[in-house]
Scaffold this motif. Sequence first.
Motif, PDB file in Angstrom:
ATOM      1  N   TYR A 131       0.806  -1.221   0.000  1.00 53.46           N
ATOM      2  CA  TYR A 131       0.000   0.000   0.000  1.00 53.46           C
ATOM      3  C   TYR A 131       0.839   1.271   0.000  1.00 53.46           C
ATOM      4  CZ  TYR A 131      -4.161  -2.758   1.349  1.00 53.46           C
ATOM      5  OH  TYR A 131      -5.204  -3.638   1.407  1.00 53.46           O
ATOM      6  N   THR A 173      -1.563   7.986   4.213  1.00 55.36           N
ATOM      7  CA  THR A 173      -1.655   8.080   2.761  1.00 55.36           C
ATOM      8  C   THR A 173      -0.910   6.905   2.163  1.00 55.36           C
ATOM      9  OG1 THR A 173       0.328   9.468   2.657  1.00 55.36           O
ATOM     10  CG2 THR A 173      -1.810  10.601   2.727  1.00 55.36           C
ATOM     11  N   GLY A 174      -1.249   6.561   0.953  1.00 58.86           N
ATOM     12  CA  GLY A 174      -0.543   5.496   0.279  1.00 58.86           C
ATOM     13  C   GLY A 174      -1.087   5.269  -1.113  1.00 58.86           C
ATOM     14  N   THR A 175      -0.349   4.477  -1.865  1.00 60.53           N
ATOM     15  CA  THR A 175      -0.758   4.062  -3.206  1.00 60.53           C
ATOM     16  C   THR A 175      -0.566   2.559  -3.296  1.00 60.53           C
ATOM     17  OG1 THR A 175      -0.126   6.200  -4.131  1.00 60.53           O
ATOM     18  CG2 THR A 175      -0.345   4.362  -5.683  1.00 60.53           C
ATOM     19  N   LYS A 234       0.574  -0.276  -4.761  1.00 58.49           N
ATOM     20  CA  LYS A 234       1.562  -0.447  -5.828  1.00 58.49           C
ATOM     21  C   LYS A 234       2.133  -1.849  -5.961  1.00 58.49           C
ATOM     22  CE  LYS A 234       5.050   1.256  -2.664  1.00 58.49           C
ATOM     23  NZ  LYS A 234       6.014   2.258  -2.340  1.00 58.49           N
ATOM     24  N   ARG A 239      -4.245   2.852  -7.302  1.00 56.68           N
ATOM     25  CA  ARG A 239      -5.049   3.913  -6.699  1.00 56.68           C
ATOM     26  C   ARG A 239      -4.475   4.316  -5.344  1.00 56.68           C
ATOM     27  NH1 ARG A 239     -11.225   2.131  -7.611  1.00 56.68           N
ATOM     28  NH2 ARG A 239     -11.519   3.970  -6.296  1.00 56.68           N
ATOM     29  N   SER A 240      -4.758   5.552  -4.958  1.00 61.15           N
ATOM     30  CA  SER A 240      -4.242   6.102  -3.703  1.00 61.15           C
ATOM     31  C   SER A 240      -5.356   6.264  -2.681  1.00 61.15           C
ATOM     32  CB  SER A 240      -3.585   7.459  -3.960  1.00 61.15           C
ATOM     33  OG  SER A 240      -2.474   7.313  -4.808  1.00 61.15           O
ATOM     34  N   ASN A 241      -4.955   6.401  -1.429  1.00 66.23           N
ATOM     35  CA  ASN A 241      -5.932   6.638  -0.365  1.00 66.23           C
ATOM     36  C   ASN A 241      -5.384   7.622   0.653  1.00 66.23           C
ATOM     37  OD1 ASN A 241      -4.191   4.481   0.867  1.00 66.23           O
ATOM     38  ND2 ASN A 241      -5.620   4.741   2.536  1.00 66.23           N
ATOM     39  N   THR A 242      -6.316   8.266   1.345  1.00 64.79           N
ATOM     40  CA  THR A 242      -6.022   9.149   2.470  1.00 64.79           C
ATOM     41  C   THR A 242      -7.095   8.915   3.507  1.00 64.79           C
ATOM     42  OG1 THR A 242      -5.062  10.838   1.029  1.00 64.79           O
ATOM     43  CG2 THR A 242      -5.739  11.544   3.225  1.00 64.79           C
ATOM     44  N   LEU A 246      -8.818   2.309  -2.494  1.00 65.87           N
ATOM     45  CA  LEU A 246      -7.786   1.540  -3.211  1.00 65.87           C
ATOM     46  C   LEU A 246      -8.365   0.620  -4.276  1.00 65.87           C
ATOM     47  CD1 LEU A 246      -5.387   0.632  -0.257  1.00 65.87           C
ATOM     48  CD2 LEU A 246      -5.133   2.456  -1.958  1.00 65.87           C
TER      49      LEU A 246
END
Length: 137
Positions: free
Chosen positions: A59, A82-84, A86, A97-100, A132
């Motif tokens: 993530y 936060t993260g993507t 990957k 996709r990213s998240n916060t 995500l």
Amino acid sequence: MTLEDDNKAVVRRYVEAFNTGNLQALKGLFAEDAEIQGVLGHGLVNKVEPIWRQLIEGYGLQLTNEDLVAEGDQVCARYTETGTFKAPAFGNRPTGRSNTLVAMELFTFTIREGRISRRWGARDAASQARQLGQPPS
């Protein structure tokens, strides 16, 4: 420095170790028999380490300290996570996709050692999954 200041400094080192993916440093902040509880599981450090690894490597999870509140042998932390997504994690393929989201953790320390003896974590895992692009669990 006070006991509370010392404990908050350990939480800051925890965030730094997590954000850099330094699992050895992260594990070193915990007492040998520390209990770790979170949305994705609970147990001693060695049981939780694979979960951390997937959060970090899969993530790309990063923590930003928003608030640290300490009293006695406890510290409560509020983070922005936060993260993507990957790399494969938790049986799912990466979506890019990213998240916060907001997360909170409560730490209890062994007073004589200054190490984390318990950590409870809470986050909105459903929101994270939606952001995500993961299927509901």
